[in-house]
Design an enzyme around this catalytic site. Structure first.
Site, PDB file in Angstrom:
ATOM      1  N   CYS A 151       3.983   7.277  -4.954  1.00 29.89           N
ATOM      2  CA  CYS A 151       2.562   7.193  -4.668  1.00 29.89           C
ATOM      3  C   CYS A 151       1.537   8.148  -5.532  1.00 29.89           C
ATOM      4  O   CYS A 151       2.023   9.344  -5.396  1.00 29.89           O
ATOM      5  CB  CYS A 151       2.323   7.347  -3.180  1.00 29.89           C
ATOM      6  SG  CYS A 151       0.464   7.266  -2.608  1.00 29.89           S
ATOM      7  N   CYS A 174      -3.534   1.387  -3.656  1.00 26.86           N
ATOM      8  CA  CYS A 174      -3.328   2.540  -2.759  1.00 26.86           C
ATOM      9  C   CYS A 174      -2.448   3.311  -3.565  1.00 26.86           C
ATOM     10  O   CYS A 174      -1.569   2.702  -3.859  1.00 26.86           O
ATOM     11  CB  CYS A 174      -2.770   1.949  -1.434  1.00 26.86           C
ATOM     12  SG  CYS A 174      -2.961   2.950  -0.029  1.00 26.86           S
ATOM     13  N   GLU A 195     -12.503   7.105  -2.181  1.00 24.10           N
ATOM     14  CA  GLU A 195     -12.702   5.511  -2.340  1.00 24.10           C
ATOM     15  C   GLU A 195     -12.423   4.620  -1.425  1.00 24.10           C
ATOM     16  O   GLU A 195     -11.409   4.823  -0.590  1.00 24.10           O
ATOM     17  CB  GLU A 195     -11.823   5.134  -3.812  1.00 24.10           C
ATOM     18  CG  GLU A 195     -12.348   5.785  -4.940  1.00 24.10           C
ATOM     19  CD  GLU A 195     -11.548   5.307  -6.288  1.00 24.10           C
ATOM     20  OE1 GLU A 195     -12.331   5.236  -7.336  1.00 24.10           O
ATOM     21  OE2 GLU A 195     -10.293   4.977  -6.084  1.00 24.10           O
ATOM     22  N   CYS A 225      -3.433  13.868   0.238  1.00 25.92           N
ATOM     23  CA  CYS A 225      -2.245  13.760   1.028  1.00 25.92           C
ATOM     24  C   CYS A 225      -1.405  14.710   0.926  1.00 25.92           C
ATOM     25  O   CYS A 225      -0.999  15.224  -0.043  1.00 25.92           O
ATOM     26  CB  CYS A 225      -1.668  12.311   0.806  1.00 25.92           C
ATOM     27  SG  CYS A 225      -0.476  11.861   1.983  1.00 25.92           S
ATOM     28  N   CYS A 249       5.079  11.021  -1.162  1.00 19.66           N
ATOM     29  CA  CYS A 249       6.095   9.813  -1.260  1.00 19.66           C
ATOM     30  C   CYS A 249       6.170   9.658  -2.914  1.00 19.66           C
ATOM     31  O   CYS A 249       5.158   9.847  -3.509  1.00 19.66           O
ATOM     32  CB  CYS A 249       5.381   8.500  -0.883  1.00 19.66           C
ATOM     33  SG  CYS A 249       5.240   8.658   1.078  1.00 19.66           S
ATOM     34  N   CYS A 288     -10.610  -1.436   3.143  1.00 19.92           N
ATOM     35  CA  CYS A 288      -9.379  -0.396   3.201  1.00 19.92           C
ATOM     36  C   CYS A 288     -10.196   0.993   3.066  1.00 19.92           C
ATOM     37  O   CYS A 288     -10.907   1.197   2.145  1.00 19.92           O
ATOM     38  CB  CYS A 288      -8.889  -0.594   1.776  1.00 19.92           C
ATOM     39  SG  CYS A 288      -7.461   0.321   1.513  1.00 19.92           S
TER      40      CYS A 288
HETATM   41  N1  SAH Z   1      -0.318   7.037   4.114  1.00 22.17           N
HETATM   42  C1  SAH Z   1      -0.396   5.738   4.999  1.00 22.17           C
HETATM   43  C2  SAH Z   1      -1.405   5.029   4.298  1.00 22.17           C
HETATM   44  C3  SAH Z   1      -1.898   4.826   3.127  1.00 22.17           C
HETATM   45  S1  SAH Z   1      -1.003   4.217   1.687  1.00 22.17           S
HETATM   46  C4  SAH Z   1       0.886   5.047   4.650  1.00 22.17           C
HETATM   47  O1  SAH Z   1       1.603   5.710   3.659  1.00 22.17           O
HETATM   48  O2  SAH Z   1       1.217   4.258   4.999  1.00 22.17           O
HETATM   49  C5  SAH Z   1      -1.056   2.422   2.152  1.00 22.17           C
HETATM   50  C6  SAH Z   1       0.156   1.709   1.517  1.00 22.17           C
HETATM   51  O3  SAH Z   1       0.224   1.522  -0.055  1.00 22.17           O
HETATM   52  C7  SAH Z   1       1.509   2.143   1.946  1.00 22.17           C
HETATM   53  O4  SAH Z   1       2.322   1.481   2.374  1.00 22.17           O
HETATM   54  C8  SAH Z   1       1.937   2.924   0.765  1.00 22.17           C
HETATM   55  O5  SAH Z   1       3.335   3.115   0.806  1.00 22.17           O
HETATM   56  C9  SAH Z   1       1.538   1.840  -0.420  1.00 22.17           C
HETATM   57  N2  SAH Z   1       1.689   2.595  -1.762  1.00 22.17           N
HETATM   58  C10 SAH Z   1       1.253   3.803  -2.216  1.00 22.17           C
HETATM   59  N3  SAH Z   1       1.544   3.743  -3.496  1.00 22.17           N
HETATM   60  C11 SAH Z   1       1.743   2.449  -4.008  1.00 22.17           C
HETATM   61  C12 SAH Z   1       1.992   2.082  -5.383  1.00 22.17           C
HETATM   62  N4  SAH Z   1       1.880   2.881  -6.470  1.00 22.17           N
HETATM   63  N5  SAH Z   1       2.171   0.676  -5.203  1.00 22.17           N
HETATM   64  C13 SAH Z   1       2.200   0.079  -4.171  1.00 22.17           C
HETATM   65  N6  SAH Z   1       2.031   0.461  -2.902  1.00 22.17           N
HETATM   66  C14 SAH Z   1       1.815   1.750  -2.834  1.00 22.17           C
HETATM   67 FE1  SF4 Z   2       0.481   9.853   1.585  1.00 24.28          FE
HETATM   68 FE2  SF4 Z   2       0.769   7.744  -0.337  1.00 24.28          FE
HETATM   69 FE3  SF4 Z   2       2.863   8.639   1.253  1.00 24.28          FE
HETATM   70 FE4  SF4 Z   2       0.905   7.069   2.188  1.00 24.28          FE
HETATM   71  S1  SF4 Z   2       2.495   6.401   0.666  1.00 24.28           S
HETATM   72  S2  SF4 Z   2       1.672   9.130   3.242  1.00 24.28           S
HETATM   73  S3  SF4 Z   2      -1.068   8.061   1.214  1.00 24.28           S
HETATM   74  S4  SF4 Z   2       1.870   9.964  -0.262  1.00 24.28           S
END
Ligand code: SAH
Ligand code: SF4
Length: 420
Positions: A160, A392, A133, A153, A157, A146
């Site tokens: 996420c 995201c 996406e 991934c 996290c 974006c």
């Molecule tokens: N993997 C990279 C880039 C993609 S995620 C990273 O982690 O930086 C882009 C941003 O969205 C990151 O700051 C991530 O922590 C945040 N993000 C992920 N899941 C989320 C959620 N459920 N609510 C809000 N932000 C989130």
């Molecule tokens: Fe991967 Fe989501 Fe962590 Fe970014 S925030 S590194 S996309 S698991």
């Protein structure tokens, strides 16, 4: 990237269609999987591909430059449009290569103009097709795309949703650049404006995609080479020509690759910090156990080109009762002392089974006040619509598409949070 879309406009690749149910569509320019693409090759690799196809070596550089301009400046999707390339050569290129786009499976347009594309990338080798996406967020005077770097991934996290989807594969430079080209195609953003139905056409001299953020699916620094090639193509002055300052790479903290990102790609850096102490960050971003906060911030302090004019953005997701207290805010400010920084507060986007809730609005504002008073800009990323959540960490692909039941639960959750 936090984006909320509504489902009220769902278009095919050719024409907007009203109605709430997403219907898969097939783009007419969907690329043939079997031919190699000329998109995503650096100039020398493009010239070599031409030589391999039979172009004389002494002509290869000149031809590569011409084709480069057609691909990235004019955004053509057909060799026939390359009018300064001889007919025979165009025919030869069309026989050997493709420059077609990935298939657009769906295009959704929010009432506020935000657009989301689900793109199907052809199978690679023994693999199968994957879907990613890409999201376009228009703002006053600018527009941010974006872009995804991986399907899924490998990092996990805990807040996420993408992290619950095991890695399917890295995207290639072609697939990363193609996300930018598709967005420009669909927005009418190429110079000279090929304008499909439903396109937003930029006014004189302006551009719709003015910024790129590597904040879609995946960890870009775990796919360094392909991301580097793609971003160098996006910032090349004779093509897409976006300034490196307008391209932001977001990392969860892959410390050994941070300096290389600055030296070799030279784009702006965003760091997903999310906590001001190791105990909390170990839980939220497990990579912290490998590269703890002190090491991460050292790498940030040494980021090439860092200055007050070129700050690092620290992303901080607001999780109720986890990282959102006034003392967390004060600890964050102490931690970042001396680093030219912006702090981006992201309201948590809920997903079923996450176990987290978004902080209350007053809590987020109180947190932002403390950070602001310490002299840091701390914009709160506001969601932009309220019907379907496409954030995201929630980006999903065909590879592991959200089940209908899961989606209903998510929608119920969003509707519930609206009523608060
Ligand atoms: N993997 C990279 C880039 C993609 S995620 C990273 O982690 O930086 C882009 C941003 O969205 C990151 O700051 C991530 O922590 C945040 N993000 C992920 N899941 C989320 C959620 N459920 N609510 C809000 N932000 C989130
Ligand atoms: Fe991967 Fe989501 Fe962590 Fe970014 S925030 S590194 S996309 S698991």
């Amino acid at each position: 990237m936090t984006v909320v879309l509504d489902a009220t406009r769902q278009t095919t690749a050719d024409a907007p269609v009203a109605g709430p149910a997403p219907a898969p569509v097939v783009a007419s320019a969907a690329r043939a999987a079997e031919k190699p693409s000329l998109i995503g090759l650096e100039r020398p690799a493009l010239a070599s591909a031409l030589v391999a196809a039979g172009v004389a070596e002494r002509q290869a550089r000149m031809r590569a430059n011409q084709i480069w301009q057609w691909l990235y400046h004019y955004g053509v999707t057909d060799f026939a449009a390359m009018t300064n390339v001889g007919k025979d050569l165009r025919a030869l290129l069309a026989e050997r290569f493709t420059i077609a786009r990935p298939e657009i499976v769906t295009e959704q347009i929010s009432s506020d103009g935000t657009r989301k594309w689900l793109l199907r990338m052809p199978a690679r080798g023994a693999g199968r097709p994957v879907e990613v996406e890409t999201v376009y967020i228009p703002e006053v005077g600018r527009g941010t795309l974006c872009v995804s770097s991986q399907v899924g991934c490998t990092l996990t996290c805990s807040f996420c949703h993408t992290g619950t989807q095991t890695l399917v594969r890295n995207l290639t430079a072609e697939e990363i650049v193609a996300q930018v080209l598709v967005a420009r195609d669909r927005l009418g953003d190429h110079p000279g404006g090929r304008t499909p139905d439903g396109a937003m056409v930029p006014t004189e001299g302006s551009r719709l995609v003015s910024n790129i953020v590597m904040m879609g699916m995946g960890e870009p620094l775990y796919n360094f080479d392909e991301v580097k090639t793609a971003l160098l193509i996006a910032s090349d002055g004779e093509g897409i020509a976006l300034s490196r300052r307008r391209i932001t790479l977001s990392t969860s903290g892959v410390v050994p690759m941070i300096a290389r990102a600055g030296e070799e790609i030279g784009v702006s850096l965003a760091v997903s910090l999310h906590a001001a102490n190791d105990a909390t960050r170990d839980v939220l971003v497990p990579l912290n156990k490998k590269y703890p906060i002190a090491e991460l911030l050292d790498a940030c302090r040494r980021y090439p080109g860092l200055s007050n004019a070129r700050r690092i953005t620290f992303e901080y997701v607001m999780l109720k009762g986890v990282n959102d207290s006034p003392s967390d805010a004060r600890a964050l400010v102490r931690l970042l002392k001396g680093i030219p920084a912006k702090i981006n507060l992201i309201p948590f986007n809920p997903w079923p089974g996450s176990g987290y809730e978004c902080s209350d609005w007053e809590t987020i504002e109180a947190f932002a006040d403390i950070v602001n008073e310490a002299g840091y800009a701390s914009p709160i990323r506001t969601p932009r619509g309220r019907d379907i959540l496409a954030a995201c960490g929630q980006l999903k692909s065909e590879s592991q598409r959200m089940r209908a039941r899961e989606r209903l639960a998510l929608e119920a959750m969003v509707a519930g949070s609206d009523e608060d």
